[in-house]
Design a protein around this motif. Structure first.
Motif, PDB file in Angstrom:
ATOM      1  N   GLU A  44       0.813  -1.216   0.000  1.00 44.25           N
ATOM      2  CA  GLU A  44       0.000   0.000   0.000  1.00 44.25           C
ATOM      3  C   GLU A  44       0.848   1.267   0.000  1.00 44.25           C
ATOM      4  O   GLU A  44       0.591   2.213  -0.749  1.00 44.25           O
ATOM      5  CB  GLU A  44      -0.956   0.009   1.189  1.00 44.25           C
ATOM      6  N   SER A  45       1.865   1.311   0.822  1.00 43.74           N
ATOM      7  CA  SER A  45       2.701   2.507   0.873  1.00 43.74           C
ATOM      8  C   SER A  45       3.469   2.713  -0.426  1.00 43.74           C
ATOM      9  O   SER A  45       3.753   3.851  -0.825  1.00 43.74           O
ATOM     10  CB  SER A  45       3.673   2.428   2.056  1.00 43.74           C
ATOM     11  N   ALA A  46       3.787   1.623  -1.128  1.00 46.70           N
ATOM     12  CA  ALA A  46       4.588   1.723  -2.349  1.00 46.70           C
ATOM     13  C   ALA A  46       3.787   2.283  -3.521  1.00 46.70           C
ATOM     14  O   ALA A  46       4.371   2.740  -4.505  1.00 46.70           O
ATOM     15  CB  ALA A  46       5.142   0.351  -2.721  1.00 46.70           C
ATOM     16  N   VAL A  47       2.448   2.249  -3.440  1.00 50.11           N
ATOM     17  CA  VAL A  47       1.637   2.767  -4.551  1.00 50.11           C
ATOM     18  C   VAL A  47       1.119   4.175  -4.257  1.00 50.11           C
ATOM     19  O   VAL A  47       0.259   4.682  -4.964  1.00 50.11           O
ATOM     20  CB  VAL A  47       0.452   1.816  -4.867  1.00 50.11           C
ATOM     21  N   ARG A  48       1.663   4.813  -3.241  1.00 44.91           N
ATOM     22  CA  ARG A  48       1.292   6.188  -2.909  1.00 44.91           C
ATOM     23  C   ARG A  48       2.462   7.126  -3.212  1.00 44.91           C
ATOM     24  O   ARG A  48       3.623   6.741  -3.104  1.00 44.91           O
ATOM     25  CB  ARG A  48       0.887   6.316  -1.442  1.00 44.91           C
TER      26      ARG A  48
ATOM     27  N   ALA B 119       2.823  12.682  -1.183  1.00 41.45           N
ATOM     28  CA  ALA B 119       1.710  13.342  -0.493  1.00 41.45           C
ATOM     29  C   ALA B 119       0.699  12.329   0.039  1.00 41.45           C
ATOM     30  O   ALA B 119      -0.308  12.722   0.643  1.00 41.45           O
ATOM     31  CB  ALA B 119       1.014  14.326  -1.435  1.00 41.45           C
ATOM     32  N   GLY B 120       0.948  11.055  -0.185  1.00 43.12           N
ATOM     33  CA  GLY B 120       0.049  10.023   0.315  1.00 43.12           C
ATOM     34  C   GLY B 120      -1.083   9.668  -0.623  1.00 43.12           C
ATOM     35  O   GLY B 120      -1.961   8.869  -0.260  1.00 43.12           O
ATOM     36  N   GLN B 121      -1.078  10.215  -1.850  1.00 46.30           N
ATOM     37  CA  GLN B 121      -2.139   9.923  -2.807  1.00 46.30           C
ATOM     38  C   GLN B 121      -1.829   8.632  -3.571  1.00 46.30           C
ATOM     39  O   GLN B 121      -0.669   8.345  -3.889  1.00 46.30           O
ATOM     40  CB  GLN B 121      -2.292  11.077  -3.807  1.00 46.30           C
ATOM     41  N   LEU B 122      -2.867   7.882  -3.900  1.00 48.56           N
ATOM     42  CA  LEU B 122      -2.701   6.646  -4.657  1.00 48.56           C
ATOM     43  C   LEU B 122      -2.370   6.968  -6.112  1.00 48.56           C
ATOM     44  O   LEU B 122      -3.057   7.773  -6.747  1.00 48.56           O
ATOM     45  CB  LEU B 122      -3.983   5.817  -4.591  1.00 48.56           C
ATOM     46  N   GLU B 123      -1.334   6.333  -6.632  1.00 50.75           N
ATOM     47  CA  GLU B 123      -0.922   6.563  -8.012  1.00 50.75           C
ATOM     48  C   GLU B 123      -1.539   5.504  -8.917  1.00 50.75           C
ATOM     49  O   GLU B 123      -1.340   4.305  -8.722  1.00 50.75           O
ATOM     50  CB  GLU B 123       0.601   6.518  -8.115  1.00 50.75           C
TER      51      GLU B 123
END
Length: 358
Positions: free
Chosen positions: A276-280, A283-287
């Motif tokens: 989950e952290s690797a796809v943000r 700024a913490g937004q999901l890419e």
């Protein structure tokens, strides 16, 4: 001469769960004692921590008065006397049938005769959200949670059997649910592992036979035979039809499917949590590009977790909701925001997936 095989089976199942509870409580107590010894206030003042009057863990049984839960109560009462455990019981009066309060009082009397203590009846008001079965379940678990907190219970035992597990798997299949739903009921559930289901490997007939040979009175809820309820139709029509068409062993196979599905779901959930952290972004937004590269089963779990964190009630968030959000990643055609339960919106903005309350 030992006990009847059915009685021996239910007692063994309960004994295993009680050993788990005792071990967990002992480990927790050791951890707490270690933290106490390391605090400055504890130095030179060991009397600062009062000792409880009875430090044995309390285990409650949720008992409706039916064969499954009465068998469970009898086994708990027997095993608790041999172990370092206090045993009590709670019966929930849903108020859905005339005379329900009288039946609840009878159940309390029978449980007290087993020398369970504390024993109480809790009356609840059943709402309408999600249909009658879901509303009754929500009210029941809320009452059990409150009772466990009130009495400081370490665990609450539930009488779900292998047959109940098979029914749960079939209901999940009928809804077109995912792997987590097909995994059925967990042996241990609840936010703190409060709920334990010792009978998931035992069939319903074993529990009923244990009551019969011990002369334990049971109450058969007429709702369990009412075709107005989906689970009742499945129990009395659906499963017998499957066994007639496919042969005996359907219940066992469905219960085995539940365990295999649970193992898979646990692994996929862990994978989703890890990535989950690797796809943000920073700024913490999901890419969206990084989400697209994930396997669908993992990506949808990440999306579901994000929706729940944003405020969508987990119990109201269905596969169709997540599929719509997933299309913002895999089938982007400029579509607008997706509305989710809990006034949560999912929208694609500049290559990012924004999930927030609207």
């Amino acid at each position: 001469m030992g006990p009847h095989p059915a009685v021996a089976a239910i007692r063994l199942a309960v004994r295993r769960v009680l050993h788990d509870v005792i071990t967990e409580c002992s480990e927790l107590a050791s951890s707490d004692n270690e933290r106490f010894r390391r605090t400055p206030a504890a130095v030179g003042d060991r009397a600062a921590a009062p000792l409880p009057a009875d430090d044995r863990p309390l285990v409650l049984v949720a008992c409706s008065g039916g064969a499954d839960s009465m068998a469970l109560a009898s086994a708990l009462a027997f095993e608790a006397r041999k172990l370092s455990v206090r045993a009590g019981a709670v019966t929930v009066d849903h108020g859905l049938q005339a005379g329900s309060e009288v039946r609840a009082a009878e159940v309390v009397s029978r449980l007290a005769a087993m020398r369970l203590d504390p024993v109480e009846s809790v009356a609840v008001t059943v709402g309408r959200d999600g249909g009658p079965e879901a509303a009754a379940r929500d009210a029941r678990y809320a009452a059990l949670d409150a009772a466990a907190e009130r009495h400081g219970a370490a665990a609450v035992l539930l009488g779900h059997t292998r047959d109940d597990q098979a029914e749960t798997v079939l209901l999940g299949l009928a809804r077109g649910s995912g792997t987590r739903s097909l995994s059925g009921m967990a042996p241990v559930s609840g936010a703190t592992g409060r709920y334990r289901r010792p009978f998931l490997q035992l069939d319903r007939q074993t529990a009923r036979k244990a009551c019969l040979v011990q002369a334990i009175p049971v109450w058969d809820d007429p709702h369990n035979a009412d075709p107005a309820y989906t689970r009742s139709r499945l129990r009395h029509e659906g499963l017998p039809a499957l066994e007639k068409a496919l042969g005996k062993g359907v219940v066992e196979a469905l219960a085995r499917t539940a365990q295999l599905s649970r193992d898979d779901a646990d692994a996929l959930d862990a994978w989703a949590a890890d990535v989950e952290s690797a796809v943000r972004d920073d700024a913490g937004q999901l890419e969206c590009a990084k989400l697209y590269a994930l396997p669908p089963a993992v990506r949808r779990r990440v999306l579901r977790r994000a929706a729940v964190v944003a405020g969508a009630p987990a119990g109201s968030l269905f596969a169709r909701h997540i599929e719509e959000v997933d299309r913002l990643i895999t089938g982007w055609r400029g579509q607008g925001a997706i509305n989710l339960p809990g006034r949560v919106e999912a929208q694609r903005q500049g290559g990012r997936l924004v999930i927030r309350q609207g």
